[in-house]
Every structure is written in C-alpha cells, then in structure tokens.
Scaffold this active site. Sequence first.
Site, PDB file in Angstrom:
ATOM      1  N   GLY A  66      -2.696   4.980 -10.224  1.00 14.34           N
ATOM      2  CA  GLY A  66      -4.155   4.959 -10.257  1.00 14.34           C
ATOM      3  C   GLY A  66      -4.757   6.347 -10.383  1.00 14.34           C
ATOM      4  O   GLY A  66      -4.077   7.302 -10.771  1.00 14.34           O
ATOM      5  N   ASP A  90      -7.968  -3.184 -10.200  1.00 16.63           N
ATOM      6  CA  ASP A  90      -9.426  -3.391 -10.179  1.00 16.63           C
ATOM      7  C   ASP A  90     -10.073  -3.206 -11.559  1.00 16.63           C
ATOM      8  O   ASP A  90     -11.265  -3.459 -11.710  1.00 16.63           O
ATOM      9  CB  ASP A  90     -10.103  -2.403  -9.212  1.00 16.63           C
ATOM     10  CG  ASP A  90      -9.620  -2.556  -7.788  1.00 16.63           C
ATOM     11  OD1 ASP A  90      -9.016  -3.598  -7.494  1.00 16.63           O
ATOM     12  OD2 ASP A  90      -9.852  -1.646  -6.969  1.00 16.63           O
ATOM     13  N   MET A  98      -9.352  -7.845  -3.782  1.00 11.63           N
ATOM     14  CA  MET A  98      -9.344  -6.405  -4.036  1.00 11.63           C
ATOM     15  C   MET A  98     -10.556  -6.006  -4.868  1.00 11.63           C
ATOM     16  O   MET A  98     -11.160  -6.834  -5.545  1.00 11.63           O
ATOM     17  CB  MET A  98      -8.060  -6.020  -4.754  1.00 11.63           C
ATOM     18  CG  MET A  98      -6.861  -6.068  -3.839  1.00 11.63           C
ATOM     19  SD  MET A  98      -5.335  -6.126  -4.765  1.00 11.63           S
ATOM     20  CE  MET A  98      -5.442  -7.714  -5.514  1.00 11.63           C
ATOM     21  N   GLY A  99     -10.856  -4.732  -4.851  1.00 15.24           N
ATOM     22  CA  GLY A  99     -12.026  -4.203  -5.561  1.00 15.24           C
ATOM     23  C   GLY A  99     -12.687  -3.167  -4.672  1.00 15.24           C
ATOM     24  O   GLY A  99     -13.701  -3.424  -4.046  1.00 15.24           O
ATOM     25  N   TYR A 159      -2.458  -8.674  -0.602  1.00 17.23           N
ATOM     26  CA  TYR A 159      -1.078  -8.190  -0.705  1.00 17.23           C
ATOM     27  C   TYR A 159      -0.208  -9.179  -1.463  1.00 17.23           C
ATOM     28  O   TYR A 159       0.719  -8.800  -2.180  1.00 17.23           O
ATOM     29  CB  TYR A 159      -0.486  -7.917   0.681  1.00 17.23           C
ATOM     30  CG  TYR A 159      -1.048  -6.653   1.291  1.00 17.23           C
ATOM     31  CD1 TYR A 159      -0.974  -5.448   0.603  1.00 17.23           C
ATOM     32  CD2 TYR A 159      -1.659  -6.657   2.531  1.00 17.23           C
ATOM     33  CE1 TYR A 159      -1.498  -4.288   1.139  1.00 17.23           C
ATOM     34  CE2 TYR A 159      -2.192  -5.494   3.079  1.00 17.23           C
ATOM     35  CZ  TYR A 159      -2.108  -4.310   2.375  1.00 17.23           C
ATOM     36  OH  TYR A 159      -2.632  -3.159   2.903  1.00 17.23           O
TER      37      TYR A 159
HETATM   38  P1  ATP Z   1      -4.252   3.294  -5.934  1.00 13.81           P
HETATM   39  O1  ATP Z   1      -5.109   2.681  -6.951  1.00 13.81           O
HETATM   40  O2  ATP Z   1      -3.250   2.368  -5.385  1.00 13.81           O
HETATM   41  O3  ATP Z   1      -5.011   4.065  -4.900  1.00 13.81           O
HETATM   42  P2  ATP Z   1      -3.502   5.902  -6.750  1.00 13.81           P
HETATM   43  O4  ATP Z   1      -2.634   6.455  -7.807  1.00 13.81           O
HETATM   44  O5  ATP Z   1      -4.938   6.335  -6.787  1.00 13.81           O
HETATM   45  O6  ATP Z   1      -3.359   4.342  -6.766  1.00 13.81           O
HETATM   46  P3  ATP Z   1      -3.071   7.477  -4.379  1.00 13.81           P
HETATM   47  O7  ATP Z   1      -2.330   7.134  -3.139  1.00 13.81           O
HETATM   48  O8  ATP Z   1      -4.494   7.847  -4.269  1.00 13.81           O
HETATM   49  O9  ATP Z   1      -2.856   6.242  -5.337  1.00 13.81           O
HETATM   50  O10 ATP Z   1      -2.330   8.687  -5.126  1.00 13.81           O
HETATM   51  C1  ATP Z   1      -0.972   8.615  -5.554  1.00 13.81           C
HETATM   52  C2  ATP Z   1      -0.376   9.985  -5.574  1.00 13.81           C
HETATM   53  O11 ATP Z   1      -1.231  10.934  -6.236  1.00 13.81           O
HETATM   54  C3  ATP Z   1      -0.139  10.536  -4.183  1.00 13.81           C
HETATM   55  O12 ATP Z   1       1.121  11.166  -4.168  1.00 13.81           O
HETATM   56  C4  ATP Z   1      -1.280  11.504  -3.984  1.00 13.81           C
HETATM   57  O13 ATP Z   1      -0.975  12.566  -3.148  1.00 13.81           O
HETATM   58  C5  ATP Z   1      -1.565  12.023  -5.364  1.00 13.81           C
HETATM   59  N1  ATP Z   1      -2.985  12.384  -5.444  1.00 13.81           N
HETATM   60  C6  ATP Z   1      -4.024  11.629  -5.029  1.00 13.81           C
HETATM   61  N2  ATP Z   1      -5.208  12.262  -5.240  1.00 13.81           N
HETATM   62  C7  ATP Z   1      -4.908  13.460  -5.790  1.00 13.81           C
HETATM   63  C8  ATP Z   1      -5.687  14.592  -6.227  1.00 13.81           C
HETATM   64  N3  ATP Z   1      -7.012  14.590  -6.147  1.00 13.81           N
HETATM   65  N4  ATP Z   1      -5.029  15.656  -6.742  1.00 13.81           N
HETATM   66  C9  ATP Z   1      -3.674  15.647  -6.823  1.00 13.81           C
HETATM   67  N5  ATP Z   1      -2.889  14.628  -6.425  1.00 13.81           N
HETATM   68  C10 ATP Z   1      -3.472  13.547  -5.911  1.00 13.81           C
HETATM   69 MG    MG Z   2      -6.678   5.533  -5.945  1.00 18.14          MG
END
Ligand code: ATP
Ligand code: MG
Length: 430
Positions: free
Chosen positions: A170, A201, A244-245, A354
């Site tokens: 994401g 989402d 979810m959302g 989940y």
């Molecule tokens: P989801 O939709 O499930 O939240 P996501 O990819 O946004 O998916 P996160 O847990 O937010 O999930 O981030 C995944 C990885 O990216 C983690 O290892 C996190 O540390 C890293 N990460 C998140 N935000 C940042 C950021 N702003 N800069 C650099 N790395 C980031």
């Molecule tokens: Mg995220």
Amino acid sequence: MAVPDLTVKRLGEATIDSPLSGVKFIPENSSVIYGKDADEVIREYNENGRLSAFEQAGPREKIYHDPAWTHAAILTAGGLCPGLNDVIKGLTRTLMVRYNVPIVFGIRYGYQGLIPSFGYEPMLLTPDSVDGIHEIGGTVLGSSRGRQDEVTMVETLKRMNIKILFCIGGDGTLRCAHDIAMEVERRGLNISVVCIPKTIDNDINFIDKTFGFETAVYATNSVISSAHNEAKGTPHGVGLIHVMGRDSGFIAAYATLANTHVNYCLVPEDAFSLYEGEHALLPSLERRLRERKHAVIIVSEGAGQHLFEEESSRRDKSGNVLHHNIGEFLHEKIVAWGKEINLDLSVKYFDPSYLIRSLPAHGTDAVFCEMLAQHAVHAAMAGRTDVVIGHWNDRFTHVPIPVATSSRKKIDINSSLWDSVKSVTWKCYR
Ligand code: ATP
Ligand code: MG
C-alpha cells in the site's frame, strides 16, 4: 486539479533486444491520456497546448537489463489483500519463463527481509515452487509493518546482486520503495524499483483500479445476505456490517450496489450524525424499523470518526492511525437508543474484515493480478524505476511513485456512484 509531472524515471538507455517473441511491443512514446471526458481534455489542451498523459505500460522491443545477468527480488509489505500470491506467481513466471531471468528471490516479511539483523533467509522462487500459490490466500512471503533503514536495504540489494526489486504493498510500502529508489540513485546503482499497488480499499489516486477490491466486494455479498436474513428473522431486527475502508468508502458503496439489501451505507466521505440533523441515522432507522421491521447497515471502518469524543491516538507499527471501532460503537449506540425509545430491537453485528483480506483473489480480480504482474516485469526489464504499475482509461500505465502517493482517492459524493448508492438506500438520504 492540476495534474502533476507524470514522467517516469529510467535507469538508462534500453539497448538490448527483448527475448520475447510473438508479442505486440508497445512503442516507447505510447501514452494514455489523463483526461476522462472530452470537455476536460479540450479545456486542458486550450489552456496548456498539450495533454497530460501517463506512459503506457507493456513489453518494449529494447530492454535495459540483460536477462542472463539479472537477479530479481519480490517482497510484500503492509496488510493482507486477496491476490498477493497471484501477483508473486505472475512476477516469478514472467521473469523466469518469458525473460529467462535465472534468479528470483522471495524476500521474507516485507522490508524486514532486507535487513540482515532480522536473520530472515530469502526464498528461491521458481515456476514450480509458485505453481499452486494463487489458490491460497495471504502471502507466501509473509509481510510486516514498521520502518526500516533504506541505506541498509540498498546494501543488501547490492550484496545479493539484485537488479530489480518488486514491492507489493500500500501507500506505506510505496513510500519506502521510493526511499530505496532515491538511495539507489544517490549511489549511481542500476537497480529498478517497481511497485504493484495493493489496496483493497481501491483508494490510490491516479490509478482507477487496484487488485483485491473486486474480491472484497464479492465476499461482502454473502455477509450482507446473512445480515439481511438475521434482520428479517426478528421484529425490528438490525444487521450491522463493518467493512474495510480506512479513508475511502468504495468497498461499502460497491457492496451496497452489488447486494441492495443494504439500507444505510455509511462512509468516511459523507458525514452523518446520530440523533439530530438532516443526515441523522437513528431517527431515520426508527422510521424504517417501524415501517419495514428490519434494516441492514454497512459501515466503513473510517466512517463516523467525528462522533468520538477524542481523536484516535493509537497507531500501528508503521505509524498509520488506528481508527476507533465505528462498528462496535454503532452497535452499542443502536441498542441503547432502542431502549430509550422503547423499541424492542435486536442488532446482529458482523465484522468480516480479516476473513476477507486473507481470501484468494476471485474471478477477474485474479486476471487483473496476473496482468499487473506481467506489466510490472515489462516495466522493470525496460529499465523503469521509482514506478508503480497503474490502470487508467482501460490501459495499464506507469505512474511515478510520488504521484501515486501524493493524495488518496475518495468517493465524490456528487458523483453518479454516490447517487446510485443513495437511490438504493433509505431515508437518511432521501
Ligand atoms: P496497508 O494498506 O496495509 O496499510 P501499507 O503498505 O501502507 O499497506 P504500512 O504498514 O503502512 O503498509 O507500510 C509498509 C512498509 O512501508 C513498512 O515497512 C513501513 O515501515 C514502510 N513505510 C510506511 N510509511 C512509510 C514512509 N512514509 N516512508 C518510508 N517507509 C514507510
Ligand atoms: Mg497504508
């Protein structure tokens, strides 16, 4: 809205003949117009003398990475989403079977797998080892949250001689991938960083469709039917479903249209009140229960956060705000309010989040995963970097990572989508 710069970075000139045969190569300058309707396109052209456009994704006749010398790696980060394994399988097969890339590593547990101190050995992926993984949900690679240091991660890529890193995740995953791409650039390395956006989402801007969403809408269908059966099974029965959302209510909106037993669709984009005002839920619910004797409510996790006294201060390991649980909150409020107005009601609460996240992808969602994966490999082999594979105007596109993470896509409550939702739901909105 001003359209940002859509230019995609390249590691260098593509000079190697593609090993693909019998495919329709995409010309280097092929683009996908940003504007979705004629008025918009004409206005932009009149104002700027040019049109904003994405680079079109697809196989190129000349590629940058020499397949024989290319090691690739794949990781998944963030929460689960239907289709992760389909994408892993599609990437592995396209790399090894179509491009003859000899080594594909599966990096364990998201970005943690690139930090040696965690001690996670990478997996060697092959067409055989990924053969049946699309049939199971979750991710065979594992995932994680939490920030990791990009300098150490790039050291690992260099040490493992990895030339292409695929990140499936994401907005957080995309931001981290951008940090890695910047560090690669600072060091003058030739490593492509290519992302496949994962958001159940469907809330990434400049990308009209993401994988997992269709499966989520499909899987919510039977929950809505169960909630409706429960609601009809008692006088004044209420079926309440929490989906979810986090920031955008697309799952709730589409699930409502897919199974129109839903009478109230509550999303983050359209604020509602409980007791008073034009969009007050409970007086409307009372009318509905007295008249129709049952009601089905679907609520997105990010809806109604303004109804809580304090803003949520809880965060997950990646720093994402953990919302208050609006489903449980509404459950309590509806029960208490029923007592207050002397209505003998019964609320059945469903939270399938989940259960849905961990399903395998369904139908055309699985098709979409495979095609995203193929386009990601084409982009990487052609030397694109700091890029996300998108979908726009019925074409696959290359979107610069900073553009994809610049803002979130939300339901426009003046759109025909929201009009359709309102027209099948109840008097809260009529
Ligand atoms: P989801 O939709 O499930 O939240 P996501 O990819 O946004 O998916 P996160 O847990 O937010 O999930 O981030 C995944 C990885 O990216 C983690 O290892 C996190 O540390 C890293 N990460 C998140 N935000 C940042 C950021 N702003 N800069 C650099 N790395 C980031
Ligand atoms: Mg995220």
